[in-house]
Design an enzyme around this catalytic site. Structure first.
Site, PDB file in Angstrom:
ATOM      1  N   HIS A 129      35.032 -16.219 -63.387  1.00 37.90           N
ATOM      2  CA  HIS A 129      36.341 -16.233 -64.060  1.00 37.90           C
ATOM      3  C   HIS A 129      36.718 -14.786 -64.413  1.00 37.90           C
ATOM      4  CE1 HIS A 129      39.780 -17.673 -66.020  1.00 37.90           C
ATOM      5  NE2 HIS A 129      39.269 -18.278 -67.072  1.00 37.90           N
ATOM      6  N   ASP A 224      31.029 -20.388 -74.748  1.00 38.22           N
ATOM      7  CA  ASP A 224      31.933 -21.179 -73.904  1.00 38.22           C
ATOM      8  C   ASP A 224      31.464 -22.631 -74.004  1.00 38.22           C
ATOM      9  OD1 ASP A 224      33.723 -22.056 -71.922  1.00 38.22           O
ATOM     10  OD2 ASP A 224      32.492 -21.328 -70.254  1.00 38.22           O
TER      11      ASP A 224
HETATM   12  N1   CP Z   1      40.204 -19.558 -70.874  1.00 43.86           N
HETATM   13  C1   CP Z   1      40.929 -20.189 -69.919  1.00 43.86           C
HETATM   14  O1   CP Z   1      40.867 -19.863 -68.727  1.00 43.86           O
HETATM   15  O2   CP Z   1      41.718 -21.163 -70.399  1.00 43.86           O
HETATM   16  P1   CP Z   1      42.523 -22.230 -69.531  1.00 43.86           P
HETATM   17  O3   CP Z   1      41.515 -23.139 -68.897  1.00 43.86           O
HETATM   18  O4   CP Z   1      43.409 -22.945 -70.524  1.00 43.86           O
HETATM   19  O5   CP Z   1      43.320 -21.501 -68.486  1.00 43.86           O
HETATM   20  N1  NVA Z   2      33.323 -22.684 -68.178  1.00 48.64           N
HETATM   21  C1  NVA Z   2      34.629 -23.253 -68.456  1.00 48.64           C
HETATM   22  C2  NVA Z   2      35.636 -22.171 -68.664  1.00 48.64           C
HETATM   23  C3  NVA Z   2      36.996 -22.670 -69.051  1.00 48.64           C
HETATM   24  C4  NVA Z   2      37.990 -21.568 -69.239  1.00 48.64           C
HETATM   25  C5  NVA Z   2      35.032 -24.156 -67.314  1.00 48.64           C
HETATM   26  O1  NVA Z   2      34.845 -23.769 -66.151  1.00 48.64           O
HETATM   27  O2  NVA Z   2      35.527 -25.261 -67.566  1.00 48.64           O
END
Ligand code: CP
Ligand code: NVA
Length: 307
Positions: A129, A224
């Site tokens: 991410h 997270d």
């Molecule tokens: N942190 C983040 O990516 O949030 P969303 O899943 O709401 O985009």
């Molecule tokens: N680890 C989480 C991050 C969300 C922004 C997911 O992938 O759902």
């Protein structure tokens, strides 16, 4: 900035330290209102998973820059009926200037990047991410006035956030410790990659099962969700396994007295973080969420380049 023109961002490893710092400086300039319009450019959003921050901040960023956004509805596209990604990528390339994709398999964003000439931005995969980490680094830099020399602890699942944080921290000279349960460690290839980047900067990438060891004297505590998107069926069985990794007031007593708490959000209060810590004075999560807008605006300006 011009060095990023036309490039993809699939992983934090796609950015050098200099490029990361340049993006952060541009984000800071944009935040202060020095906006460079990029009229007539089109951003496509192709999201196979839910999103609030990423989707809306990309939408707002592109709109504020004077460009337009095409929100692609995956369920009404032909990919839902089996049209290959490679074909979809080449067709979208004829309509759009940049495409942000949120999906499951990281290989899918690589396929888009291989077949489309326009920049492809990873808006979250199961592996990484990077857009979140740009905003995280911006938030840390705003608070401490520096990145290199700081220490960050990530507690919880060795997931996409852990991976991009390891790579991003290693790149900009932050020591990182990841504390996670034995069967939920980060991908070994990514740990190796982060360690080889960290070695250049003389910093550390530690993976431990001890949350106390990880947070000792750190400047930033990060967590997270314990079950990511696509892992909902495991959420209940994961609870007892991850409980020792909860970010709470007691754990924060072990950190640097000036430490801050970050969470990419959405947060599950009472699970990975307690309500009092999330809403407490050390928490910068709302500034962090705001910085998604500025960091992505910086990224869009950079990959699109000036006309
Ligand atoms: N942190 C983040 O990516 O949030 P969303 O899943 O709401 O985009
Ligand atoms: N680890 C989480 C991050 C969300 C922004 C997911 O992938 O759902």
């Amino acid at each position: 900035m011009s060095g990023l023109k036309g490039r993809d961002l699939l992983s934090m490893t796609d950015l050098s330290a200099e490029e990361t710092l340049t993006l952060l400086q541009l984000a800071a300039d944009l935040k202060q209102g020095k906006i460079k319009p990029i009229c007539r450019k089109s951003l496509g959003l192709l999201f196979y998973k839910a999103s609030t921050r990423t989707r809306v901040s990309f939408f707002a960023a592109m709109s504020q820059l004077g460009g337009q956004v095409i929100d692609l509805n995956t369920s009404s596209m032909q990919i839902g009926r089996g049209e290959p990604l490679a074909d979809t990528a080449r067709v979208l390339d004829r309509y759009l200037d940049v495409l942000a994709i949120r999906t499951f398999a990281h290989g899918d964003v690589e396929t888009y990047a291989n077949y489309a000439k326009m920049p492809i931005i990873n808006a979250l995969t199961d592996l990484e991410h990077p857009c979140q980490v740009l905003a995280d680094l911006q938030t840390i830099q705003e608070y401490f006035g520096q990145l290199a020399g700081l220490k960050l602890a990530y507690l919880g699942d060795g997931n996409n956030m852990a991976h991009s944080l390891m790579l991003g921290c290693a790149t900009v000279g932050i020591d990182i410790a990841i504390a996670c349960p034995a069967n939920f460690t980060p991908d070994a290839t990514i740990v190796d990659r982060a360690r080889s980047i960290a070695a250049i900067n003389g910093t550390e990438v530690v993976v431990t099962q001890s949350p106390q060891e990880a947070v000792s004297n750190v400047h930033v505590v990060y967590t997270d969700v314990w079950a990511s998107m696509g892992q909902e069926a495991e959420a209940d069985t994961r609870l007892p396994v991850f409980q020792p990794y909860q970010v709470n007031r007691e754990l924060l007593t072990l950190t640097d007295p000036d430490s801050i708490v970050l969470h990419c959000l959405p947060a599950h209060r009472g699970e990975e973080i307690t309500e009092d810590v999330l809403e407490g004075t050390r928490s910068l999560v709302w500034d962090q969420a705001e910085n998604r807008l500025h960091a992505q605006k910086s990224l869009l300006v950079s990959v699109l380049g000036a006309d």
